[in-house]
Scaffold this active site. Sequence first.
Site, PDB file in Angstrom:
ATOM      1  N   ASP A 187     -24.389  44.385  35.243  1.00 15.67           N
ATOM      2  CA  ASP A 187     -23.522  43.204  35.276  1.00 15.67           C
ATOM      3  C   ASP A 187     -23.306  42.652  33.865  1.00 15.67           C
ATOM      4  OD1 ASP A 187     -23.584  43.419  38.055  1.00 15.67           O
ATOM      5  OD2 ASP A 187     -25.321  42.097  38.219  1.00 15.67           O
ATOM      6  N   GLU A 229     -23.039  57.115  41.245  1.00 20.94           N
ATOM      7  CA  GLU A 229     -21.672  56.864  41.727  1.00 20.94           C
ATOM      8  C   GLU A 229     -20.704  57.913  41.201  1.00 20.94           C
ATOM      9  OE1 GLU A 229     -22.406  52.026  41.859  1.00 20.94           O
ATOM     10  OE2 GLU A 229     -21.415  52.968  40.141  1.00 20.94           O
ATOM     11  N   ASN A 278     -22.073  54.273  37.559  1.00 19.85           N
ATOM     12  CA  ASN A 278     -23.331  54.817  37.054  1.00 19.85           C
ATOM     13  C   ASN A 278     -23.392  56.306  37.410  1.00 19.85           C
ATOM     14  OD1 ASN A 278     -24.158  55.022  39.771  1.00 19.85           O
ATOM     15  ND2 ASN A 278     -25.194  53.038  39.712  1.00 19.85           N
TER      16      ASN A 278
END
Length: 486
Positions: A277, A207, A204
């Site tokens: 996810d 990160e 993301n």
Amino acid sequence: MRSDLLHWIDDWRSLNVLVIGDVILDCFLTGYSDRLCQEAPVPVVNITRRQDVPGGAANTAANVASLGATVLLLSVLGDDLEGDRLQRALTARHISTDHLLITGERATLTKQRVVSGSNMLVRFDHGNIDAIDPVLEHLFIDRLVDLYPQCDAVIVSDYGYGIVTPRIIQTLATLQAQHPRTLVVDSRKLQAYQTVGATAVKPNYGETLKLLELPKQATDRVNQIVPQGDRLLNLTGAAIVAVTLDSEGAVIFEPGEPPFHTSVQPAPASHASGAGDTFVSALALSLAAGATTHTAIELANAATAIALQESGTTTCDVEALRRSLGTSPKLISHPLDLSNCVNQHRAAGQQIVFTNGCFDILHAGHVTYLTQAKEQGDILIVGVNSDESIRQLKGPERPVNKLSDRLAILAALACVDYVVPFSELTPEHLIRIIRPDVFAKGGDYTRETLPETQLVEALGGTVRILPYVGDCSTTRLIHQILALHR
């Protein structure tokens, strides 16, 4: 959406997917608050419902299963009540718990959220996040070596909570070299996976900044990230890097290819979690089935948009995805798409009518009411409550029909031009986007008792109360059906 994507979804059913990483019990304590605590100025929440759902790597496994593939979940659980609850939540979703390693030396990681109405007030986290001990690590590696060759795809869901150790990462690299698989890594420490031979990684924005050592920007993040493709591919060692940027979409990098930017459904203000996810699961399945990167990203985006229609820890149902790809263009899920649609009709001089409801069991009263609503203007947009919002409004036994089914049935009506799901308890957010010329409601309301009246009129619209259709009630129908089985 495109119906030519459907055959890839059919191929998912033949795939075996191994998910490894940190499993979490996500617990939602939902209730209502109507007073402050006497000891301190904080709300007192009367809990009326507890929901335990798989989180972390367990939510990734739940997404793989809900998308139609066979999933194997390898992780470590504590020998405790929370671990038992997580296993029950997995079993309820038809996910095998055979490869969960149980130990009394760890406490199952649990995230408890307290929700009042549609607002999350606080989250409590507890459980072990330190690295698993060498004995467990050895057992984990033995199981990983056994399962890896049996799978078509492997997903690593590494939250940095102690399950995926450096030795396990090294084992992944060795196994990937010996038995190449579609390997998708979702990790907060992607540089540790540089040598594993990942097919794709999904950092993301936060990160990505940490990986690149760049400062955070509030806007124009796409232009900040686009020049960094070579560095990201280098630092991660992956063949594909998909950087997700929330409302600004995602930027995809591949060696030797220009980066491409694609829209991603942003999360609504409904405390949805785990949408990443869903994205990773659909991406892994698509790549394992042989889809191109562009097609895989398109499918991942479509699945994520569906998952975000619900609050809580999210999954995408494969039938809902199939319908969204293969059926009517009447379904609008993205706020930007809704705004563009309304602007186009308004530019053509057409009057926009909006109404909303649960439409749990569609009956003659609904059809008459919607037909009358369409007669108030040119374009009828119907807002439809999500499953979770109906549960909050009408109780845990409702809805009878899930959101995807209710949307499909409404979209089949000739009088309905567009259907729009929403997760909030009221449609105020949709009203602000649509700015309807007419807001239509059934005759069991009055202009004075309708909560949305002030907002609609402030935006320049008119509220019209339509005649009540007697002897037609969803509740009455449910009671009649139940009476037949007594």
